[in-house]
Design a protein around this motif. Structure first.
Motif, PDB file in Angstrom:
ATOM      1  N   ILE A   1       0.851  -1.184   0.000  1.00 27.18           N
ATOM      2  CA  ILE A   1       0.000   0.000   0.000  1.00 27.18           C
ATOM      3  C   ILE A   1       0.888   1.235   0.000  1.00 27.18           C
ATOM      4  N   GLU A   2       0.276   2.395  -0.209  1.00 32.24           N
ATOM      5  CA  GLU A   2       1.028   3.641  -0.277  1.00 32.24           C
ATOM      6  C   GLU A   2       0.702   4.538   0.912  1.00 32.24           C
ATOM      7  N   LEU A   3       1.731   5.238   1.391  1.00 27.78           N
ATOM      8  CA  LEU A   3       1.578   6.244   2.440  1.00 27.78           C
ATOM      9  C   LEU A   3       1.976   7.598   1.875  1.00 27.78           C
ATOM     10  N   ALA A   4       1.090   8.583   2.013  1.00 31.05           N
ATOM     11  CA  ALA A   4       1.390   9.954   1.605  1.00 31.05           C
ATOM     12  C   ALA A   4       2.157  10.636   2.739  1.00 31.05           C
ATOM     13  N   VAL A   5       3.298  11.244   2.410  1.00 30.06           N
ATOM     14  CA  VAL A   5       4.198  11.814   3.405  1.00 30.06           C
ATOM     15  C   VAL A   5       4.502  13.259   3.033  1.00 30.06           C
ATOM     16  N   VAL A   6       4.650  14.128   4.032  1.00 28.59           N
ATOM     17  CA  VAL A   6       4.962  15.535   3.797  1.00 28.59           C
ATOM     18  C   VAL A   6       6.090  15.948   4.726  1.00 28.59           C
ATOM     19  N   LYS A   7       6.921  16.886   4.272  1.00 29.00           N
ATOM     20  CA  LYS A   7       8.086  17.312   5.048  1.00 29.00           C
ATOM     21  C   LYS A   7       8.347  18.790   4.849  1.00 29.00           C
ATOM     22  N   HIS A   8       8.780  19.445   5.908  1.00 32.34           N
ATOM     23  CA  HIS A   8       9.412  20.752   5.803  1.00 32.34           C
ATOM     24  C   HIS A   8      10.825  20.607   6.334  1.00 32.34           C
ATOM     25  N   LYS A   9      11.809  20.988   5.536  1.00 35.58           N
ATOM     26  CA  LYS A   9      13.207  20.819   5.936  1.00 35.58           C
ATOM     27  C   LYS A   9      13.559  21.722   7.101  1.00 35.58           C
ATOM     28  N   ALA A  10      14.518  21.275   7.899  1.00 30.76           N
ATOM     29  CA  ALA A  10      15.040  22.102   8.979  1.00 30.76           C
ATOM     30  C   ALA A  10      15.570  23.410   8.406  1.00 30.76           C
ATOM     31  N   THR A  11      15.286  24.501   9.087  1.00 28.56           N
ATOM     32  CA  THR A  11      15.622  25.823   8.562  1.00 28.56           C
ATOM     33  C   THR A  11      16.957  26.358   9.055  1.00 28.56           C
ATOM     34  N   GLY A  12      17.572  25.697  10.034  1.00 32.54           N
ATOM     35  CA  GLY A  12      18.833  26.195  10.584  1.00 32.54           C
ATOM     36  C   GLY A  12      20.027  25.546   9.920  1.00 32.54           C
ATOM     37  N   PRO A  13      20.741  26.252   9.062  1.00 35.26           N
ATOM     38  CA  PRO A  13      21.907  25.659   8.378  1.00 35.26           C
ATOM     39  C   PRO A  13      22.937  25.147   9.379  1.00 35.26           C
ATOM     40  N   GLY A  14      23.311  23.893   9.205  1.00 35.13           N
ATOM     41  CA  GLY A  14      24.334  23.315  10.057  1.00 35.13           C
ATOM     42  C   GLY A  14      23.878  22.950  11.455  1.00 35.13           C
ATOM     43  N   ARG A  15      22.603  23.137  11.775  1.00 40.19           N
ATOM     44  CA  ARG A  15      22.125  22.871  13.135  1.00 40.19           C
ATOM     45  C   ARG A  15      21.132  21.708  13.186  1.00 40.19           C
ATOM     46  N   ARG A  16      20.932  21.051  12.083  1.00 36.06           N
ATOM     47  CA  ARG A  16      19.922  19.995  12.019  1.00 36.06           C
ATOM     48  C   ARG A  16      20.277  18.832  12.936  1.00 36.06           C
ATOM     49  N   ILE A  17      19.281  18.395  13.733  1.00 36.80           N
ATOM     50  CA  ILE A  17      19.437  17.220  14.588  1.00 36.80           C
ATOM     51  C   ILE A  17      18.950  15.977  13.865  1.00 36.80           C
ATOM     52  N   GLY A  18      17.796  16.073  13.241  1.00 36.47           N
ATOM     53  CA  GLY A  18      17.218  14.923  12.569  1.00 36.47           C
ATOM     54  C   GLY A  18      15.799  15.226  12.151  1.00 36.47           C
ATOM     55  N   THR A  19      14.910  14.241  12.288  1.00 41.15           N
ATOM     56  CA  THR A  19      13.526  14.378  11.857  1.00 41.15           C
ATOM     57  C   THR A  19      12.599  14.273  13.065  1.00 41.15           C
ATOM     58  N   LEU A  20      11.638  15.189  13.138  1.00 40.19           N
ATOM     59  CA  LEU A  20      10.570  15.113  14.123  1.00 40.19           C
ATOM     60  C   LEU A  20       9.319  14.610  13.411  1.00 40.19           C
ATOM     61  N   PHE A  21       8.864  13.416  13.761  1.00 45.42           N
ATOM     62  CA  PHE A  21       7.628  12.873  13.202  1.00 45.42           C
ATOM     63  C   PHE A  21       6.457  13.323  14.066  1.00 45.42           C
ATOM     64  N   HIS A  22       5.377  13.722  13.396  1.00 43.24           N
ATOM     65  CA  HIS A  22       4.212  14.254  14.100  1.00 43.24           C
ATOM     66  C   HIS A  22       2.950  13.540  13.648  1.00 43.24           C
ATOM     67  N   ASN A  23       2.181  13.045  14.628  1.00 41.79           N
ATOM     68  CA  ASN A  23       0.854  12.507  14.342  1.00 41.79           C
ATOM     69  C   ASN A  23      -0.184  13.415  14.973  1.00 41.79           C
ATOM     70  N   PRO A  24      -1.155  13.936  14.184  1.00 37.67           N
ATOM     71  CA  PRO A  24      -2.098  14.928  14.695  1.00 37.67           C
ATOM     72  C   PRO A  24      -3.313  14.353  15.399  1.00 37.67           C
ATOM     73  N   GLY A  25      -3.369  13.044  15.610  1.00 34.66           N
ATOM     74  CA  GLY A  25      -4.484  12.472  16.337  1.00 34.66           C
ATOM     75  C   GLY A  25      -5.510  11.819  15.438  1.00 34.66           C
ATOM     76  N   GLY A  26      -6.648  11.527  16.009  1.00 31.65           N
ATOM     77  CA  GLY A  26      -7.718  10.872  15.266  1.00 31.65           C
ATOM     78  C   GLY A  26      -8.411   9.836  16.143  1.00 31.65           C
ATOM     79  N   PRO A  27      -8.391   8.546  15.742  1.00 37.10           N
ATOM     80  CA  PRO A  27      -7.732   8.078  14.524  1.00 37.10           C
ATOM     81  C   PRO A  27      -8.401   8.640  13.271  1.00 37.10           C
ATOM     82  N   GLY A  28      -7.592   8.843  12.267  1.00 35.92           N
ATOM     83  CA  GLY A  28      -8.098   9.357  11.005  1.00 35.92           C
ATOM     84  C   GLY A  28      -7.569  10.723  10.637  1.00 35.92           C
ATOM     85  N   GLY A  29      -6.586  11.250  11.363  1.00 34.22           N
ATOM     86  CA  GLY A  29      -6.063  12.575  11.055  1.00 34.22           C
ATOM     87  C   GLY A  29      -5.079  12.548   9.898  1.00 34.22           C
ATOM     88  N   PRO A  30      -5.345  13.296   8.811  1.00 35.67           N
ATOM     89  CA  PRO A  30      -4.423  13.329   7.668  1.00 35.67           C
ATOM     90  C   PRO A  30      -3.271  14.298   7.921  1.00 35.67           C
TER      91      PRO A  30
END
Length: 578
Positions: free
Chosen positions: A78-107
């Protein structure tokens, strides 16, 4: 939970810093930087071909391909739709923060971008912020039980809104949801068995691997807390930092992992009816304690305002105002209690309109997301809740449950009882349900945030979550509304931000308060509101006040389903707990 901007960090007092250093846990070692690779698993991670999103080039979109059944990775995908905004601080990136907005059923592909500018500046600088539409939802491979929008609209029009009142409406309600179950079973029965919380937790680990992070940094609200707790126990060594805000008691969600027929619904086990009744009481008391200029529904005293509420509910039972029935109004009120500012003021205005026999004005328009708005029929949330969490399977018991809930929780008890009735005839049980244990030692401790007056996930759920997890710190938000994310506290912001970035937990017993009390005087325009009096009450005499208000929407739905506090427009006759 809201997370403050960097100015709040600069204002931290020496006393608070000392207390945190003494009483907190700090992430150390190579995991903090989220650098380097991970051992190569037997199944390759999905490839993410990031490209600018169609309607907003500031965000990148991708599609991940994952197994429908993770126990059979060579089978259907199956397919998962994914969205990202890149870290805005040059050279300061730690990694990725994954966020789930709740639901169940939140897009997440809709809600995270709509809220991105409200994320704290330092978190945006240090992390790529990523969200996704969970399996079965939105722009991912989705549960859709109708052949056309017209067919879905016709089904929606055929059952009561909010909750049924009287024998005729109860029959119509039960018949409608039997029909929905039949339609869903005919469309894609295999998918219905594979949209569990455990399935989504395994997807989340696939996404973590896809972005190259050796451990997960995560922020989940409401239903996202049970998802986070499931992940933490399926992949305990992969937890870097995890914030769980407005928590579901895992034992309530799983009915204590019992195979017996449950006596109560998921929401009644959680105590959502009691939570909503408690905050409704606070709403009426605080409204009645102020002027009509600040709360339009005020009757000049708490007692008179509560009497006015009772009279309005009785009147609506006998004589709706346009399409505003008793059921629709109760659902709107329970939902409207989620967000204090401006939600309570707007809710009071709608109630006053109904009191005066006027149809309330519709909510203001919502910002457009950077992706095509997907179909978000209520069967998507139902597919998760009903297959994953046990509920009574006999539709005939729900009237008795309603009356019992009404004794202990009034109108809110009636609402929360019928919110789970669609599960009575749901056609699928998840093939992969995680039912515990919940206390597997994790690589790093978790932060649990609970609000004392929460209308959907009561504070006792946060207490239970912190107790169930092997290593978790409870941060109390002594305030109102569903999730601290939506109800700003600079104190909560400060602690959560510090934890996500460097792993520092708040001192044991820390209590935060809202920036602004309900029905407060309007703040002066033209500047950034700083709130008033948010404190970190940890026994050290320290105080923190944030300078940014952050409001992220969970996927809460009610009544006919158009909510000013939601960030997408949906049709949904039953409201999820997260």
């Amino acid at each position: 939970m809201n997370i403050s901007g960097p100015a709040a960090g600069r204002r931290r007092g020496a006393a608070l810093i000392a207390a945190v250093v003494t009483c907190s846990t700090v992430l150390t070692g190579p995991d903090l930087a989220v650098a380097g690779g991970t051992p190569t698993p037997s199944v390759p991670a999905p490839a993410l071909d990031w490209r600018p999103c169609v309607d907003d080039g500031r965000f990148d979109c991708a599609t991940a391909e994952v197994p429908l059944d993770h126990r059979n990775p060579r089978g259907r995908t199956i397919e998962l739709a994914v969205v990202k905004h890149k870290a805005t601080g040059p050279g300061r990136r730690i990694g990725t923060l994954f966020h789930n907005p709740g639901g169940p059923g939140g897009p997440g592909t809709v809600q995270m971008p709509q809220n991105y500018e409200r994320f704290p500046r330092e978190v945006r600088e240090r992390f790529d912020v990523v969200s996704w539409d969970p399996r079965g939802v939105g722009n991912s491979t989705a549960v859709n039980c109708f052949a056309s929008p017209e067919e879905a609209e016709a089904w929606n029009a055929g059952r009561p809104v909010g909750l049924p009142v009287g024998e005729q409406q109860r029959t119509a309600w039960i018949t409608a949801y039997k029909d929905l179950a039949r339609r869903c079973q005919q469309r894609d029965p295999e998918l219905l068995r594979h949209v569990s919380t455990a399935d989504t937790a395994r997807d989340l680990d696939q996404l973590r691997r896809a972005v190259g992070d050796p451990q997960l940094t995560y922020l989940g609200i409401s239903y996202g807390t049970i998802l986070g707790a499931t992940y933490a126990n399926l992949f305990p060594d992969k937890v870097r930092a995890m914030v769980l805000d407005s928590d579901i008691d895992p034992q309530a969600w799983t009915n204590h992992a019992s195979d017996e027929e449950p006596r109560l619904t998921t929401f009644l086990r959680m105590g959502a009816d009691l939570g909503a009744a408690g905050i409704l009481e606070q709403f009426l008391v605080l409204c009645g304690s102020t002027t009509t200029a600040r709360c339009a529904f005020s009757a000049d005293s708490p007692q008179a305002t509560k009497k006015k509420w009772d009279e309005l509910m009785q009147r609506l039972r006998e004589r709706p105002v346009g399409e505003w029935t008793y059921g629709r109004t109760v659902a709107d009120v329970v939902s409207g209690l989620d967000i204090v500012h401006p939600g309570w003021t707007e809710l009071a205005g709608r109630l006053q309109d109904l009191w005066q026999g006027r149809v309330p004005r519709p909510p203001s328009s919502l910002p457009a997301p950077p992706v095509p708005v997907p179909y978000t029929g209520e069967e998507q949330g139902a597919a998760v809740l009903c297959s994953d969490s046990p509920n009574p399977r006999d539709p005939g018991v729900y009237q008795a449950l309603e009356e019992a809930a009404a004794v202990r929780a009034g109108d809110a008890g009636r609402f929360w009882t019928w919110a789970a009735e669609p599960c009575a005839t749901w056609p699928a049980v998840a093939a992969d349900r995680y039912r515990g244990p919940w206390n597997k030692p994790t690589a790093h401790p978790l932060l649990v945030v609970g609000t004392t007056y929460d209308p959907a996930t009561p504070y006792r759920g946060a207490q239970a979550m912190a107790k169930e997890l092997a290593d978790a710190r409870l941060l109390t938000h002594d305030g109102y509304g569903h999730t601290a994310l939506l109800n700003p506290s600079g104190c909560v912001n400060e602690h959560a931000s510090r934890y996500l970035i460097d792993g520092t937990l708040p001192p044991v017993g820390t209590v935060c308060r809202p920036d602004t009390p309900p029905f407060a005087a309007p703040k002066p325009s033209g500047g950034v509101a700083t709130g008033g009096g948010a404190t970190a009450d940890s026994g050290h005499g320290s105080a923190v006040r944030g300078d940014e208000h952050v409001g992220w929407s969970s996927w809460e739905k009610a009544g006919e389903g158009v909510r000013a506090s939601s960030l997408v427009t949906v049709r949904d006759p039953w409201r999820r707990a997260g």
